[in-house]
Design a protein around this motif. Sequence first.
Motif, PDB file in Angstrom:
ATOM      1  N   ASP A   1       0.824  -1.208   0.000  1.00  9.18           N
ATOM      2  CA  ASP A   1       0.000   0.000   0.000  1.00  9.18           C
ATOM      3  C   ASP A   1       0.862   1.265   0.000  1.00  9.18           C
ATOM      4  O   ASP A   1       0.548   2.238  -0.682  1.00  9.18           O
ATOM      5  N   VAL A   2       1.950   1.231   0.743  1.00  9.33           N
ATOM      6  CA  VAL A   2       2.863   2.380   0.766  1.00  9.33           C
ATOM      7  C   VAL A   2       3.491   2.570  -0.614  1.00  9.33           C
ATOM      8  O   VAL A   2       3.567   3.699  -1.118  1.00  9.33           O
ATOM      9  N   ASP A   3       3.906   1.493  -1.250  1.00  8.72           N
ATOM     10  CA  ASP A   3       4.496   1.598  -2.585  1.00  8.72           C
ATOM     11  C   ASP A   3       3.491   2.178  -3.577  1.00  8.72           C
ATOM     12  O   ASP A   3       3.835   3.039  -4.392  1.00  8.72           O
TER      13      ASP A   3
ATOM     14  N   ALA B   1      14.952   6.715  -9.942  1.00  8.93           N
ATOM     15  CA  ALA B   1      13.562   7.128  -9.725  1.00  8.93           C
ATOM     16  C   ALA B   1      12.756   6.973 -10.999  1.00  8.93           C
ATOM     17  O   ALA B   1      11.627   6.459 -10.978  1.00  8.93           O
ATOM     18  N   HIS B   2      13.319   7.396 -12.105  1.00  9.65           N
ATOM     19  CA  HIS B   2      12.621   7.286 -13.388  1.00  9.65           C
ATOM     20  C   HIS B   2      12.346   5.826 -13.729  1.00  9.65           C
ATOM     21  O   HIS B   2      11.242   5.462 -14.133  1.00  9.65           O
ATOM     22  N   GLN B   3      13.360   4.983 -13.552  1.00  7.38           N
ATOM     23  CA  GLN B   3      13.193   3.566 -13.878  1.00  7.38           C
ATOM     24  C   GLN B   3      12.115   2.911 -13.016  1.00  7.38           C
ATOM     25  O   GLN B   3      11.309   2.134 -13.506  1.00  7.38           O
ATOM     26  N   ARG B   4      12.093   3.249 -11.735  1.00 11.65           N
ATOM     27  CA  ARG B   4      11.139   2.603 -10.838  1.00 11.65           C
ATOM     28  C   ARG B   4       9.722   3.142 -10.972  1.00 11.65           C
ATOM     29  O   ARG B   4       8.751   2.396 -10.891  1.00 11.65           O
ATOM     30  N   TYR B   5       9.579   4.469 -11.168  1.00 12.08           N
ATOM     31  CA  TYR B   5       8.267   5.081 -11.067  1.00 12.08           C
ATOM     32  C   TYR B   5       7.668   5.579 -12.374  1.00 12.08           C
ATOM     33  O   TYR B   5       6.517   5.991 -12.389  1.00 12.08           O
ATOM     34  N   SER B   6       8.438   5.533 -13.463  1.00 14.79           N
ATOM     35  CA  SER B   6       7.833   5.964 -14.727  1.00 14.79           C
ATOM     36  C   SER B   6       6.875   4.884 -15.206  1.00 14.79           C
ATOM     37  O   SER B   6       6.982   3.717 -14.817  1.00 14.79           O
ATOM     38  N   SER B   7       5.954   5.271 -16.063  1.00 13.88           N
ATOM     39  CA  SER B   7       4.966   4.281 -16.541  1.00 13.88           C
ATOM     40  C   SER B   7       5.632   3.157 -17.318  1.00 13.88           C
ATOM     41  O   SER B   7       5.105   2.058 -17.385  1.00 13.88           O
ATOM     42  N   ALA B   8       6.798   3.418 -17.899  1.00 17.00           N
ATOM     43  CA  ALA B   8       7.513   2.395 -18.653  1.00 17.00           C
ATOM     44  C   ALA B   8       8.349   1.497 -17.734  1.00 17.00           C
ATOM     45  O   ALA B   8       8.812   0.454 -18.143  1.00 17.00           O
TER      46      ALA B   8
END
Length: 93
Positions: free
Chosen positions: A50-52, A83-90
């Motif tokens: 849930d936190v993620d 950050a981009h790798q983990r949280y971007s839509s791709a």
Amino acid sequence: MTPRPELRRRRVCENDDYAAFTRRILCAHGRRIARGDIEGLTDLTRLADDVDTAVRHAVTGLRAAGFSWADIASRLGTTRQAAHQRYSSAGPS
């Protein structure tokens, strides 16, 4: 894209108090489980998911508001690329 100056300013609101309250609840939940509620351990571990999810929503909203990956990464304590790798839509889920 650079956010407009009014978006960069930190809004004064209850977020700090709310975060502190949330931390206290999580710690209390862990202490209650530690007193013998083994079944509660499963629910506690689900909170990590849930936190993620909440962080993903927050990052998505910040990006939509115009904040850079560098701005977001510095608050997450990571690199812009990570950050981009983990949280971007791709990026991976």
